[in-house]
Design a protein around this motif. Sequence first.
Motif, PDB file in Angstrom:
ATOM      1  N   ASP A 143       0.837  -1.201   0.000  1.00  0.00           N
ATOM      2  CA  ASP A 143       0.000   0.000   0.000  1.00  0.00           C
ATOM      3  C   ASP A 143       0.871   1.251   0.000  1.00  0.00           C
ATOM      4  N   LEU A 144       0.438   2.260  -0.738  1.00  0.00           N
ATOM      5  CA  LEU A 144       1.132   3.541  -0.777  1.00  0.00           C
ATOM      6  C   LEU A 144       0.406   4.507   0.159  1.00  0.00           C
ATOM      7  N   VAL A 145       1.054   4.867   1.262  1.00  0.00           N
ATOM      8  CA  VAL A 145       0.465   5.755   2.275  1.00  0.00           C
ATOM      9  C   VAL A 145       0.983   7.173   2.035  1.00  0.00           C
ATOM     10  N   LEU A 146       0.058   8.106   1.812  1.00  0.00           N
ATOM     11  CA  LEU A 146       0.406   9.506   1.536  1.00  0.00           C
ATOM     12  C   LEU A 146      -0.035  10.372   2.714  1.00  0.00           C
ATOM     13  N   PRO A 147       0.903  10.961   3.457  1.00  0.00           N
ATOM     14  CA  PRO A 147       0.523  11.843   4.576  1.00  0.00           C
ATOM     15  C   PRO A 147       0.008  13.184   4.069  1.00  0.00           C
ATOM     16  N   VAL A 148      -1.077  13.662   4.668  1.00  0.00           N
ATOM     17  CA  VAL A 148      -1.672  14.953   4.299  1.00  0.00           C
ATOM     18  C   VAL A 148      -1.903  15.762   5.566  1.00  0.00           C
ATOM     19  N   PRO A 149      -1.993  17.085   5.464  1.00  0.00           N
ATOM     20  CA  PRO A 149      -2.230  17.924   6.649  1.00  0.00           C
ATOM     21  C   PRO A 149      -3.627  17.718   7.219  1.00  0.00           C
ATOM     22  N   ASP A 150      -3.754  18.040   8.492  1.00  0.00           N
ATOM     23  CA  ASP A 150      -5.057  18.014   9.143  1.00  0.00           C
ATOM     24  C   ASP A 150      -5.952  19.072   8.511  1.00  0.00           C
ATOM     25  N   GLY A 151      -7.175  18.681   8.145  1.00  0.00           N
ATOM     26  CA  GLY A 151      -8.103  19.601   7.499  1.00  0.00           C
ATOM     27  C   GLY A 151      -8.131  19.499   5.995  1.00  0.00           C
ATOM     28  N   THR A 152      -7.548  18.439   5.444  1.00  0.00           N
ATOM     29  CA  THR A 152      -7.540  18.263   3.993  1.00  0.00           C
ATOM     30  C   THR A 152      -8.891  17.725   3.521  1.00  0.00           C
ATOM     31  N   VAL A 153      -9.412  18.323   2.476  1.00  0.00           N
ATOM     32  CA  VAL A 153     -10.671  17.889   1.871  1.00  0.00           C
ATOM     33  C   VAL A 153     -10.355  17.240   0.537  1.00  0.00           C
ATOM     34  N   VAL A 154     -10.923  16.062   0.306  1.00  0.00           N
ATOM     35  CA  VAL A 154     -10.712  15.319  -0.939  1.00  0.00           C
ATOM     36  C   VAL A 154     -11.944  15.500  -1.820  1.00  0.00           C
ATOM     37  N   LEU A 155     -11.726  15.957  -3.053  1.00  0.00           N
ATOM     38  CA  LEU A 155     -12.826  16.183  -3.984  1.00  0.00           C
ATOM     39  C   LEU A 155     -12.534  15.473  -5.302  1.00  0.00           C
ATOM     40  N   ASP A 156     -13.594  15.223  -6.069  1.00  0.00           N
ATOM     41  CA  ASP A 156     -13.396  14.702  -7.409  1.00  0.00           C
ATOM     42  C   ASP A 156     -13.241  15.865  -8.385  1.00  0.00           C
ATOM     43  N   LEU A 193      -6.672  22.156   1.223  1.00  0.00           N
ATOM     44  CA  LEU A 193      -6.363  22.298   2.637  1.00  0.00           C
ATOM     45  C   LEU A 193      -7.165  23.443   3.230  1.00  0.00           C
ATOM     46  N   LYS A 194      -7.935  23.122   4.262  1.00  0.00           N
ATOM     47  CA  LYS A 194      -8.674  24.136   5.012  1.00  0.00           C
ATOM     48  C   LYS A 194      -8.113  24.145   6.432  1.00  0.00           C
ATOM     49  N   THR A 195      -7.500  25.255   6.797  1.00  0.00           N
ATOM     50  CA  THR A 195      -6.820  25.331   8.076  1.00  0.00           C
ATOM     51  C   THR A 195      -7.767  25.022   9.225  1.00  0.00           C
ATOM     52  N   VAL A 196      -7.331  24.174  10.132  1.00  0.00           N
ATOM     53  CA  VAL A 196      -8.107  23.843  11.320  1.00  0.00           C
ATOM     54  C   VAL A 196      -7.646  24.761  12.447  1.00  0.00           C
ATOM     55  N   ALA A 197      -8.342  25.871  12.633  1.00  0.00           N
ATOM     56  CA  ALA A 197      -7.999  26.862  13.659  1.00  0.00           C
ATOM     57  C   ALA A 197      -9.269  27.302  14.372  1.00  0.00           C
ATOM     58  N   ASP A 198      -9.117  27.776  15.616  1.00  0.00           N
ATOM     59  CA  ASP A 198     -10.267  28.249  16.389  1.00  0.00           C
ATOM     60  C   ASP A 198     -10.599  29.701  16.078  1.00  0.00           C
ATOM     61  N   VAL A 199      -9.588  30.504  15.793  1.00  0.00           N
ATOM     62  CA  VAL A 199      -9.776  31.940  15.562  1.00  0.00           C
ATOM     63  C   VAL A 199      -9.132  32.318  14.243  1.00  0.00           C
ATOM     64  N   ALA A 200      -9.814  33.148  13.462  1.00  0.00           N
ATOM     65  CA  ALA A 200      -9.265  33.633  12.197  1.00  0.00           C
ATOM     66  C   ALA A 200      -9.210  35.147  12.239  1.00  0.00           C
ATOM     67  N   LEU A 201      -8.044  35.702  11.913  1.00  0.00           N
ATOM     68  CA  LEU A 201      -7.876  37.145  11.806  1.00  0.00           C
ATOM     69  C   LEU A 201      -8.089  37.563  10.359  1.00  0.00           C
ATOM     70  N   VAL A 202      -9.069  38.429  10.122  1.00  0.00           N
ATOM     71  CA  VAL A 202      -9.371  38.887   8.772  1.00  0.00           C
ATOM     72  C   VAL A 202      -9.304  40.404   8.755  1.00  0.00           C
ATOM     73  N   GLY A 203      -9.026  40.949   7.587  1.00  0.00           N
ATOM     74  CA  GLY A 203      -8.957  42.397   7.453  1.00  0.00           C
ATOM     75  C   GLY A 203      -8.217  42.789   6.198  1.00  0.00           C
ATOM     76  N   TYR A 204      -8.104  44.090   5.988  1.00  0.00           N
ATOM     77  CA  TYR A 204      -7.408  44.624   4.830  1.00  0.00           C
ATOM     78  C   TYR A 204      -5.914  44.306   4.915  1.00  0.00           C
ATOM     79  N   PRO A 205      -5.220  44.352   3.783  1.00  0.00           N
ATOM     80  CA  PRO A 205      -3.763  44.222   3.839  1.00  0.00           C
ATOM     81  C   PRO A 205      -3.149  45.317   4.708  1.00  0.00           C
ATOM     82  N   SER A 206      -2.100  44.972   5.431  1.00  0.00           N
ATOM     83  CA  SER A 206      -1.359  45.902   6.301  1.00  0.00           C
ATOM     84  C   SER A 206      -2.205  46.410   7.461  1.00  0.00           C
TER      85      SER A 206
END
Length: 477
Positions: free
Chosen positions: A86-99, A156-169
């Motif tokens: 078997d070929l085992v491929l490690p992926v990050p936590d929060g990976t979504v598999v789509l067709d 990959l969708k980051t698995v985090a509790d808090v997200a900081l959003v806003g304009y650049p800089s």
Amino acid sequence: MTTFVDRVELHVAAGNGGHGCASVHREKFKPLGGPDGGNGGRGGDVILVVDQSVTTLLDYHHSPHRKATNGKPGEGGNRSGKDGTDLVLPVPDGTVVLDKRGNVLADLIGEGTTYIAAQGGRGGLGNAALASARRKAPGFALLGEPGHSGDVVLELKTVADVALVGYPSAGKSSLISVLSAAKPKIADYPFTTLVPNLGVVTAGSTVYTIADVPGLIPGASQGKGLGLEFLRHVERCSVLVHVLDTAALESERDPLTDLDVIEAELAQYGGLDDRPRVVVLNKVDIPDGKDLADIIRPDLEARGYQVLEASAVAHLGLKELSFALAKIVAEAREAKPKDEATRIVIRPKAVDDAGFRVVAEEGFYRVLGEKPERWVRQTDFANDEAVGYLADRLARLGVEEELMKAGAHSGDEVVIGPEDDAVVFDWEPSLATGAEMLGRRGEDHRFDTPRPAAQRRRDRDAERDEADEEFDTFKPF
């Protein structure tokens, strides 16, 4: 050079099953040792496994083609072939598999979560496994099935509790650098942050993760700037933190307008309306920034936002901010339903489910079903006896009967399998092949001939009986 990749197209191919072996045991004084061909080995699977030490899909960006090993063919002496690895491929936590069409196949969250992206083919049976009371020495074996192959998309969708959003800089990277041990790139020009940054914050007994998402601009949900590429990283967050720059140098911008623009982009992206919001008025260490924060704070609180003031440079309000976020995260965790053990649901097939169906198409009839399609793939059509065995299996399954019900007649074209992998033949209700020349389908008359020694004994007994009859006939009186 790119060091962070959160979306790749992966071309996976499982291993093919090994062919079965057609062999007859040969040993001195054992002229009819019987079949001893072993089965072929199973092909290896391609398996995706969540690994916490992996944080990017960069390896698959550079090497998108992955293939497992094939199973080994069987050998004589009842030796089965070795299974493919078997070929085992490690992926990050929060990976979504789509067709390729965008349908979600799996959502991989949690260390050790696995998903079989491509299943290996079955190994073919050797002639020892195909032997029966009527078919004592099959002169054929089944072929190994080809492994599954195809393309999958990993996001990959980051698995985090808090997200900081806003304009650049707006100061998002500066905040995450002082709240956690993360070390993002910080500079005085827009779009300094090109990839999401993740940090761990400890506030009392609560430990939570915080993500810095690249700056958003008007039209981000339609692909402008970097927003569309990274908005997916806020989907799993429990809290959204608006970081507003109260010391912006651009005269045409103000914090309230920035907030409205970012909220409009989040609304167009969708799925984030239920997340609690916190507003952080950043850069209050600057006099003009503090004055502007005092002016707009009542308006923000009137809208229902929880407003906090902070300065990453002067380390102002950081403790209050970290504990306020910890409280919201703790409440979100408490409200989240607890994971239950996976329920095993058994769905038995219907009694009248034959496992296949016959579809009448223009000019021919198509047979679709797991069993007949698999049997066709495992048949060596260069071997007449193997073809006869296939015909016997299809007849026992009821394919001929269903073809008759569908209106098929002798000589009609019949297709088994889907369009891209089908076998076409002219159907005859009683299929005649090399196997039938030996007798009825499924029978082998090669063993009907007696052994030479036994035949010689029978011949001698017959000659002796004839001599005795002649003696009785000419017996003198």
